[in-house]
Design a protein around this motif. Structure first.
Motif, PDB file in Angstrom:
ATOM      1  N   TYR A   1      -5.255   6.163  -9.051  1.00  0.00           N
ATOM      2  CA  TYR A   1      -5.176   5.645 -10.413  1.00  0.00           C
ATOM      3  C   TYR A   1      -5.998   6.484 -11.399  1.00  0.00           C
ATOM      4  O   TYR A   1      -6.160   6.098 -12.561  1.00  0.00           O
ATOM      5  CB  TYR A   1      -5.644   4.189 -10.454  1.00  0.00           C
ATOM      6  N   ALA A   2      -6.517   7.610 -10.954  1.00  0.00           N
ATOM      7  CA  ALA A   2      -7.295   8.485 -11.848  1.00  0.00           C
ATOM      8  C   ALA A   2      -6.403   9.026 -12.963  1.00  0.00           C
ATOM      9  O   ALA A   2      -5.198   9.217 -12.784  1.00  0.00           O
ATOM     10  CB  ALA A   2      -7.906   9.633 -11.062  1.00  0.00           C
ATOM     11  N   ARG A   3      -7.008   9.295 -14.077  1.00  0.00           N
ATOM     12  CA  ARG A   3      -6.278   9.789 -15.247  1.00  0.00           C
ATOM     13  C   ARG A   3      -5.655  11.162 -14.989  1.00  0.00           C
ATOM     14  O   ARG A   3      -4.507  11.415 -15.338  1.00  0.00           O
ATOM     15  CB  ARG A   3      -7.252   9.850 -16.426  1.00  0.00           C
ATOM     16  N   CYS A   4      -6.431  12.045 -14.366  1.00  0.00           N
ATOM     17  CA  CYS A   4      -5.945  13.394 -14.087  1.00  0.00           C
ATOM     18  C   CYS A   4      -6.415  13.833 -12.713  1.00  0.00           C
ATOM     19  O   CYS A   4      -7.616  13.864 -12.446  1.00  0.00           O
ATOM     20  CB  CYS A   4      -6.436  14.373 -15.154  1.00  0.00           C
ATOM     21  N   LEU A   5      -5.467  14.164 -11.854  1.00  0.00           N
ATOM     22  CA  LEU A   5      -5.750  14.579 -10.481  1.00  0.00           C
ATOM     23  C   LEU A   5      -5.290  16.015 -10.266  1.00  0.00           C
ATOM     24  O   LEU A   5      -4.196  16.389 -10.694  1.00  0.00           O
ATOM     25  CB  LEU A   5      -4.981  13.698  -9.493  1.00  0.00           C
TER      26      LEU A   5
END
Length: 320
Positions: free
Chosen positions: A88-92
């Protein structure tokens, strides 16, 4: 969407993948809000060499700031960590070795807004060979994602009064953050500010005669316009481009026009104030003049990257 490259890692593959980003959307409804701050990247890999290579790319200092701040903040996560909260991280950015070179980009796969970048390479040395060519496309990809996310949020919380003031002053359209409520208007000039006590965000829009948006003219005209319209707190103080500092400029191509971007540092001559600024200047051939939208930040003792980027998203909405 996956791009496979046989042989060397080619910059063209990164660019092609980046340009196709808009098509990579899982299309799932009602996704949760992603976690993390804008311009924060979660870097997922078990390989120390990949971790070092990609972190150095992502943390390249952003141009035009008074102190060194990486273009992106990086958090490291072991690839063996269960994916439940991480996804669910914004940017991976997920990197692994042991397979053919490929790059996969996804938008909003598990949350919104979200960008996931998957990198595979036979060995870390394969990527290391061409990491310099890959650096700019990676940065542009993430920056475009963040800019689009900021514009989407801005559309929900824009100031109608600010937008009308810009339109009346320049004849062009631009979204203005609703927090910029303080306004000063002069002939062919408007200044909008949030008058923040610890960090002050500002946008100016103005015009000058002629169709010349070359970097030198933009820099010279901004000094003239700002000196005339933005006084300092002390008698005789005025805004100017900080002498002896570097100006960075580039050409940006939009769907409707081409503009010049100039960024650097401003200071208040005769007063102890300063910070970063960014100008977007476009020729208005219909009216025989140049239109300028400028953002500047005053935030002593605070990081300025995200504050500047937040205002740059508003500048990106400038349109005839």
């Amino acid at each position: 969407m996956t791009v496979r490259v046989h042989g060397a890692w080619l910059a063209a593959a990164w660019i092609s993948a980046a340009c196709s980003l808009a098509a990579c959307d899982g299309g799932l409804p009602l996704k949760p809000q992603s976690g993390g701050d804008p311009y924060e990247v979660v870097l997922v890999t078990d390989n120390d060499t990949l971790r070092h290579l990609l972190a150095s790319v992502l943390q390249t200092p952003m141009a035009g700031l008074p102190q060194a701040e990486g273009a992106f903040s990086v958090r490291h996560v072991d690839a063996a960590t269960p994916t439940s909260p991480m996804r669910y991280a914004r940017c991976l950015v997920v990197a692994q070795t042991g397979s053919a070179p490929s790059i996969k980009y996804e938008r909003d796969a598990y949350a919104r807004p979200q960008l996931a970048v998957y990198i595979s390479t036979p060995t870390a040395a394969t990527l290391a060979k061409d990491v310099g060519k890959a650096a700019k496309p990676i940065a542009r990809l993430i920056s475009r994602f963040e800019e689009r996310a900021a514009i989407t949020a801005l559309k929900r919380h824009a100031s109608q009064e600010g937008a009308e003031a810009v339109a009346e002053t320049t004849g062009w359209q631009m979204l203005i953050p609703e927090g910029l409520r303080a306004m000063k208007r002069e002939r062919n000039f408007v200044w909008l500010s949030d008058n923040g006590s610890t960090a002050m965000l500002n946008i100016c829009a103005y015009t000058y005669p002629g169709l010349d948006n070359s970097p030198g003219t933009v820099a010279r005209m901004r000094d003239s316009v700002m000196r005339a319209n933005i006084p300092g707190g002390k008698q005789g103080a005025f805004m100017r481009t900080a002498p002896g500092t570097t100006l960075y400029h580039t050409t940006l191509r939009r769907r409707t026009h081409t503009l010049t971007e100039v960024r650097g540092l401003w200071e208040m001559a005769g007063d102890a104030m300063g910070g970063p600024f960014v100008c977007h200047a476009a020729c208005d051939s219909l009216r025989g003049r140049t239109v300028v939208a400028e953002a500047f930040v005053y935030a002593p003792g605070k990081p300025k990257r995200n504050l500047t980027r937040q205002l740059e998203a508003a500048l990106a909405t400038l349109r005839p």
